[in-house]
Scaffold this active site. Structure first.
Site, PDB file in Angstrom:
ATOM      1  N   LEU A  18      75.287  10.289  22.768  1.00 45.00           N
ATOM      2  CA  LEU A  18      74.291  11.353  22.749  1.00 45.00           C
ATOM      3  C   LEU A  18      72.882  10.815  22.496  1.00 45.00           C
ATOM      4  O   LEU A  18      71.908  11.284  23.097  1.00 45.00           O
ATOM      5  CB  LEU A  18      74.666  12.379  21.676  1.00 45.00           C
ATOM      6  CG  LEU A  18      73.799  13.621  21.553  1.00 45.00           C
ATOM      7  CD1 LEU A  18      73.782  14.406  22.853  1.00 45.00           C
ATOM      8  CD2 LEU A  18      74.308  14.504  20.410  1.00 45.00           C
ATOM      9  N   HIS A  90      77.764  10.637  29.505  1.00 42.66           N
ATOM     10  CA  HIS A  90      77.721  10.474  28.057  1.00 42.66           C
ATOM     11  C   HIS A  90      78.536  11.563  27.364  1.00 42.66           C
ATOM     12  O   HIS A  90      78.794  12.642  27.910  1.00 42.66           O
ATOM     13  CB  HIS A  90      76.273  10.525  27.546  1.00 42.66           C
ATOM     14  CG  HIS A  90      75.743  11.922  27.381  1.00 42.66           C
ATOM     15  ND1 HIS A  90      75.832  12.618  26.205  1.00 42.66           N
ATOM     16  CD2 HIS A  90      75.137  12.756  28.268  1.00 42.66           C
ATOM     17  CE1 HIS A  90      75.295  13.828  26.357  1.00 42.66           C
ATOM     18  NE2 HIS A  90      74.876  13.939  27.598  1.00 42.66           N
ATOM     19  N   CYS A  91      78.973  11.247  26.152  1.00 42.31           N
ATOM     20  CA  CYS A  91      79.569  12.237  25.246  1.00 42.31           C
ATOM     21  C   CYS A  91      78.851  12.059  23.917  1.00 42.31           C
ATOM     22  O   CYS A  91      77.659  11.742  23.911  1.00 42.31           O
ATOM     23  CB  CYS A  91      81.078  12.064  25.140  1.00 42.31           C
ATOM     24  SG  CYS A  91      81.635  10.407  24.677  1.00 42.31           S
ATOM     25  N   ALA A  92      79.511  12.259  22.795  1.00 41.30           N
ATOM     26  CA  ALA A  92      78.828  12.096  21.513  1.00 41.30           C
ATOM     27  C   ALA A  92      78.627  10.622  21.163  1.00 41.30           C
ATOM     28  O   ALA A  92      77.537  10.198  20.773  1.00 41.30           O
ATOM     29  CB  ALA A  92      79.602  12.799  20.406  1.00 41.30           C
TER      30      ALA A  92
END
Length: 318
Positions: A18, A90-92
């Site tokens: 993130l 993307h993710c976290a």
């Protein structure tokens, strides 16, 4: 470890977390034009100004259905790369959800396995590790040959049904009637091998061996099991859709109605020791096996005697 890592190879495909979105200099240097966000957290819209953006709202938990999003996610990545741009997924943390979507894309593009795709990503981002549930979904996606529409694929439909059974089991309930998958309604080709299972009282065929659920005998030989465990079949619909956790199965022949088996959505232990979930069974003591026969003996390589068929010209038909 960089916040923005390029997937090894010629593709302008990047993976990150993130906080990568706040590194505008790195994004600009990589030429990012498309951003795929794979997370459910509220996102600041201004972070995505100037990019084509897609969101897949999922949590990083094993029972999350990310598989249903694979086709849309891979199309988004492919469109971004095909336009000459660069794509950030993307993710976290840039570890599980984003890695799963990138793996799905690499599998589809290069026809490789999940483990091969993961190994490729880890060359630049070693921390990538999809959770166990996502890895199983990637394996299923691979078995399904990465279709453009997973929801129409029988393997996916069966997987969704099994998930529904597991969730119902965890709640101590039967699955919702509309979620039950009656397997014989989804068979496109009839299997003429194996055997029929017939009611011993009236001889009605109840199932064929293609709908058997295989299991490993925990003690004793497999043929010592006293039940056949089956997929749900359409003749069972009136009973299975009652919403009962368990019950008995009667022969659908209205003139017979013999008790032929039982079911337990929470599972049942076979006498061989194996626990079957869900357990939809026919009792071997109330069923007869009938071996199937080929309609055309010649199809089985059997040479028929000369008197078996019509005589040719000049021959007498007795």
């Amino acid at each position: 470890m960089s916040l923005l890592d390029k997937v090894p190879g010629d593709l302008k495909l990047y993976i990150g977390g993130l906080f990568t979105l706040r590194r505008k200099d790195q994004l600009a240097e990589a030429g990012i034009t498309h951003v795929l966000s794979v997370l459910r957290l509220p996102l600041e819209e201004k972070l995505f100004e100037g990019y084509k953006h897609m969101v897949v709202e999922v949590d990083d938990v094993e029972d999350e259905n990310l598989l249903e999003h694979f086709p849309a996610a891979t199309r988004f990545i492919d469109e971004g790369l095909a336009s000459g741009g660069a794509v950030l997924v993307h993710c976290a943390m840039g570890k599980s959800r984003s890695a799963t979507c990138v793996i799905a894309y690499l599998m589809q593009k290069y026809n490789i396995s999940p483990s091969e795709a993961l190994e490729q990503i880890r060359q630049s981002r070693p921390l990538c590790e999809p959770n166990e549930g996502f890895m199983k979904q990637l394996e299923l996606y691979h078995e399904m040959q990465t279709p453009e529409n997973v929801e129409d694929t029988p393997a996916y439909q069966r997987w969704v049904y099994q998930r529904e059974v597991e969730m119902s089991r965890a709640c101590g309930q039967a699955p919702e009637a509309e979620k039950i998958r009656f397997e014989d309604e989804h068979v496109t080709a009839k299997d003429d091998s194996g055997f029929d299972m017939r009611c011993r009282k009236c001889r009605r065929t109840l199932a064929t061996s293609q709908f058997l659920i295989p299991h490993q005998a925990q003690r004793g030989p497999a043929d010592s099991c006293t039940h056949y465990f089956l997929d749900p079949l359409s003749w069972m619909r009136p009973e299975l859709e009652k919403g009962e956790v368990e019950g008995r199965l009667e022969c659908p022949n209205l003139k017979c109605k013999a008790n032929v088996g039982k079911y337990a959505w929470q599972g049942m232990r076979c006498n061989c020791g194996e626990w079957i979930v869900p357990a939809i069974s026919l009792s071997k003591g109330r069923i007869d096996e009938a071996k199937k026969r080929a309609a055309d003996p010649s199809a089985m390589g059997i040479r028929m005697p000369a008197t078996a068929g019509p005589r040719g010209p000049g021959q007498n038909n007795l």
